[in-house]
Design a protein around this motif. Structure first.
Motif, short mmCIF file in Angstrom:
data_model
loop_
_atom_site.label_atom_id
_atom_site.label_comp_id
_atom_site.label_asym_id
_atom_site.label_seq_id
_atom_site.Cartn_x
_atom_site.Cartn_y
_atom_site.Cartn_z
N ASP A 1 0.80 -1.22 0.00
CA ASP A 1 0.00 0.00 0.00
C ASP A 1 0.84 1.27 0.00
O ASP A 1 0.39 2.32 -0.45
N ARG A 2 2.03 1.19 0.53
CA ARG A 2 2.80 2.44 0.67
C ARG A 2 4.05 2.51 -0.18
O ARG A 2 4.54 3.59 -0.45
N GLU B 1 4.88 0.65 -3.26
CA GLU B 1 4.87 0.13 -4.64
C GLU B 1 5.35 -1.31 -4.77
O GLU B 1 5.79 -1.72 -5.84
N ARG C 1 4.67 -4.98 -5.39
CA ARG C 1 3.53 -5.69 -5.97
C ARG C 1 3.60 -7.20 -5.68
O ARG C 1 2.60 -7.83 -5.43
N LEU D 1 -3.29 -11.49 -15.83
CA LEU D 1 -3.84 -10.16 -16.09
C LEU D 1 -4.94 -10.24 -17.13
O LEU D 1 -4.90 -11.09 -18.02
N PRO D 2 -5.93 -9.35 -17.04
CA PRO D 2 -6.96 -9.32 -18.08
C PRO D 2 -6.36 -8.82 -19.40
O PRO D 2 -5.35 -8.11 -19.39
N ARG E 1 -4.98 0.34 -26.00
CA ARG E 1 -3.80 0.37 -25.13
C ARG E 1 -2.66 -0.48 -25.69
O ARG E 1 -1.66 -0.70 -25.03
N SER F 1 1.34 4.29 -16.60
CA SER F 1 1.78 5.64 -17.00
C SER F 1 1.33 6.64 -15.95
O SER F 1 0.45 6.36 -15.13
N THR F 2 1.96 7.79 -15.99
CA THR F 2 1.56 8.85 -15.05
C THR F 2 0.32 9.57 -15.57
O THR F 2 -0.47 10.09 -14.81
N ASN F 3 0.17 9.62 -16.89
CA ASN F 3 -1.01 10.27 -17.48
C ASN F 3 -1.19 9.75 -18.90
O ASN F 3 -0.59 10.25 -19.85
N TRP F 4 -2.04 8.75 -19.02
CA TRP F 4 -2.25 8.09 -20.31
C TRP F 4 -2.76 9.07 -21.36
O TRP F 4 -2.35 9.04 -22.53
N GLY F 5 -3.65 9.96 -20.96
CA GLY F 5 -4.23 10.93 -21.90
C GLY F 5 -3.17 11.83 -22.53
O GLY F 5 -3.31 12.27 -23.67
N GLN G 1 -4.67 6.01 -12.54
CA GLN G 1 -4.98 6.30 -13.96
C GLN G 1 -6.48 6.44 -14.14
O GLN G 1 -6.95 7.27 -14.92
N ILE H 1 -7.38 9.91 -13.21
CA ILE H 1 -6.95 10.86 -14.25
C ILE H 1 -7.88 10.78 -15.45
O ILE H 1 -8.29 11.79 -16.00
#
Lengths: 375, 358
Positions: A98-99, A101, A103, A210-211, A217, A227-231, B181, B184
């Protein structure tokens, strides 16, 4: 064309060309300097991506080492007591997850059989030797292995260590850390948005936990992992851009009229084989704004140079030379045609320069003509 | 409204329904609701934030405010709120309107507030969802007037950043603002906002912290909405009067052979009109500072008038001809000033405008 126009015009033209060339040179130099800064910024980002990935690898390895060296863990692992291991480590793992990263936290038996996944307690017993080389090598060589590798549950930065006690080797333990930590750290320092893309075929084959990804994508055979910002990242990429990355590449690309700095770093697995790409992007609009401001200011200075030099040359050439000469010429014409009311050139005759000399000569000529006409 | 806000919740629920890689252990007993800070969770607690800007109805430069309709989605994990779906017969409890606010008051929440509110929200609708696994989702639809520090140096060619600053009562050791994500993707401006005189840009989020009155560092997340002003409606207000104010004395004093007193009168009249224009501009755009494009252009106009007046009173004054090198030099200087003064003004005004363009 009259000299009073031709000479100032030529001076203006030469000044204009010289100023323009100087302006272009100055702008080009500034632009080069800005481009160098952009490239330097991109190169720094590439270095930071590699540095933070290395750091994350060390973090994974150190956490794995820490756990593997705990006597209680070694004891429970030697006894093949899954419940005991889970009891000791699940609370710790949840905090790490949780704190920090983290996995994956995974115990294996040689050569690479899953013994206990702390993140998925019910799932164990699988032989992973066909796709988890780090685990196989760790158990074979009894040496820690670290780096990027894909598992059933996706891509992680991993540290795998052997576990042994006084009786000898027991198995191995690994910690897998998310790429998000790397991406967020680089973003905080540089302001770049980042994304990780992994070979989709490899992911589909190995990461069966994973799905399947959404179709948008997957770009050029690479699957968006995080990613930090996919958009922000998505419009920067085309299949071609991602496919061609073999070495760390930096470039500035114009998209919708805005310059973006893009850094592409090959994602290498623990053996150094390319399995994907890390992308970093940032708008360079501010820097281009600075370049435009330099261009505007340079042009304004150049135009003022032209105006001032053209004006000065016109005033001096015409005011001091051409206008008096024209007046003297008119005076001579008047004398020649015997015009009695010719304008006086006294104001010119008192001048001490060449024009004054000519004017005085004309006045002398007029006197001589008068005397001759009287005689 | 319920339907729209529920859409946000459904999106989250769908995300939650994906095969869990790291399943959250489900408690088997119903925990008693408590509004105390959860003791059985790793700190800082992640408060996930998503923000949608539905509309911006007003941007007021003079008061430094803007009015926006926003949807704010906060979600956090609090095991104290977990419950057994078998006992309750549902995996999710939902509360709407006053029920949501009343329920929120009885449970622990991260006490998130908008720091730059200019006044109390004009409209507020709330929904609260408690999931069996302890996830709490708090949705708010707000119409709020917010404070913003506008940078108006480049007005009317400016791009403004409208901030929505979220802060928490709890310090950074206890909670942290977080964006996945999904947050965002959910956030942003879903459709073009139709606000007269403005074009919509994007939304970005900047996390930071600030020192609270208690001396602790508190988390802060600022949503920055980018809005580009459309300059078309503002330009004629300044440039047409300015052009006319300067055109008359330029023609009379520089391009005709009128008497000196008439030329001086033309400049004097122009200067007075320019003062009036400057005053009108100050009244119409009270928030603009002297560094603004319009005022820079007005100052250039004053400089042009001063130079024109000075040239007429000195170089182009017949009684002072000898002082400036005689009639031939003066004639050339006058010719030069006729075109160079207006050209210089045009060049400088163009520079000011080009540097202000985004």
């Amino acid at each position: 064309m009259q000299l009073r126009i031709k000479v100032p015009l030529l001076i203006t033209l030469i000044t204009f060309i010289a100023s323009l060339l100087l302006t272009l040179f100055f702008y080009q130099t500034s632009l080069q300097s800005i481009e160098n800064n952009q490239k330097e910024e991109l190169a720094t980002t590439v270095t930071l991506i590699q540095k933070y990935t290395d750091e994350q690898t060390k973090k994974a390895l150190s956490r794995a080492e820490l756990i593997a060296s705990l006597p209680s863990v070694q004891q429970a692992f030697r006894a093949k007591d899954r419940d005991q291991l889970a009891q000791i480590l699940v609370p710790t793992f949840l905090i790490q997850r949780d704190r920090y990263e983290v996995r994956d936290a995974h115990f294996h038996l040689a050569p690479a059989t899953s013994f206990l996944r702390l993140f998925y307690l019910k799932n164990y017993g699988e032989d992973m030797s066909s796709f988890r080389e780090t685990v196989v090598i760790t158990n074979q060589k009894q040496e820690p292995q670290s780096g990027v590798e894909i598992s059933r549950h996706g891509l992680n930065i991993r540290g795998v260590v052997p576990i042994s006690d006084a009786q000898g080797a027991i198995g191995s333990f690994e910690v897998g850390m998310s790429f998000n930590g790397v991406l967020e750290a680089v973003k905080q320092v540089t302001g770049f948005e980042l994304g990780v893309f992994v070979d989709n075929e490899l992911m589909t084959k190995v990461a069966t936990g994973l799905p399947a990804p959404e179709s948008d994508r997957v770009i050029g055979g690479l699957r968006h992992e995080s990613s930090t910002n996919w958009g922000f990242i998505r419009p920067l990429l085309t299949p071609d851009v991602l496919r061609k990355v073999n070495d760390a590449t930096v470039k500035v690309q114009k998209i919708d009229g805005i310059d973006y700095g893009i850094a592409l770093v090959p994602l290498l697995d623990f053996k150094g084989k390319k399995i994907g790409v890390i992308v970093a992007g940032k708008s360079f609009q501010v820097l281009m704004g600075q370049a435009n401001a330099i261009l505007v200011n340079s042009l304004v200075i150049a135009l003022f140079e032209v105006v001032v030099l053209a004006g000065t040359s016109t005033i001096l050439f015409n005011g001091l030379l051409m206008r008096p000469i024209v007046v003297v010429g008119s005076y001579i014409t008047s004398l020649a045609i015997g015009d009695a009311v010719a304008k006086s050139i006294e104001d010119l005759a008192i001048r001490k320069d060449e024009v004054g000399k000519i004017a005085r000569g004309c006045e002398l000529l007029q006197q001589k003509l008068k005397e001759e006409s009287k005689g | 409204m319920l339907l729209i806000l529920t859409g946000a919740k459904i999106a989250y629920a769908q995300e939650q329904s994906a095969p869990p890689v790291t399943p959250v252990p489900k408690p088997t007993v119903i925990a008693k609701p408590t509004n105390e800070f959860p003791s059985n969770v790793p700190k800082p607690i992640k408060v996930e934030v998503a923000l949608v800007i539905n509309n911006i109805s007003k941007i007021v430069d003079a008061t430094g405010t803007f009015t926006a309709d926003i949807d704010l989605r906060l979600r956090w994990y609090n095991p104290n709120q977990a419950f057994d779906p078998k006992t309750t017969g549902t995996s999710e409890q939902s509360f709407v309107g006053d029920d949501a606010i009343n329920k929120l008051a009885t449970i622990w929440n991260p006490k998130v507030a908008i720091a730059n509110l200019a006044e109390k929200p004009l409209k507020q609708e709330s929904e609260l969802y408690l999931n069996a696994n302890g996830t709490v989702i708090y949705l708010q639809r707000l119409t709020v007037t917010l404070e913003a520090k506008y940078k108006l140096a480049n007005f009317p060619f400016d791009i403004q950043t409208l901030p929505i600053r979220l802060i928490s009562k709890y310090n950074s050791n206890k909670i942290v603002f977080w964006q996945t994500q999904d947050d965002i993707d959910f956030s942003g401006i879903p459709q073009e906002i139709r606000l007269s005189g403005w074009n919509t840009g994007g939304v970005s989020f900047v996390p930071s912290s600030f020192k609270g009155l208690d001396g602790d560092l508190h988390p802060q997340l600022e949503a920055q909405i980018s809005m580009k002003r459309n300059p078309a409606s503002h330009l004629p207000n300044v440039f047409i009067p300015l052009f006319l104010v300067l055109l008359v004395p330029t023609i009379v004093a520089l391009w005709t052979n009128t008497d000196l007193d008439k030329r001086i009168s033309a400049w004097a009249g122009s200067i007075l009109t320019m003062v009036a224009l400057s005053f009108t501009l100050s009244v119409r755009y009270p928030a603009l500072g002297v560094e603004n494009v319009f005022f820079q252009v007005i100052f250039l106009g004053f400089a042009f008038q001063f130079l024109g007046l000075a040239a007429n009173a000195t170089i182009m004054n017949p009684s002072l001809e000898k002082l400036f090198g005689g009639k031939y030099i003066v004639a050339e200087i006058s010719n030069f000033l006729r075109w160079s003064l207006p050209l210089g003004l045009i060049i400088l005004i163009t520079r000011v405008v080009l540097l202000a363009l985004p």
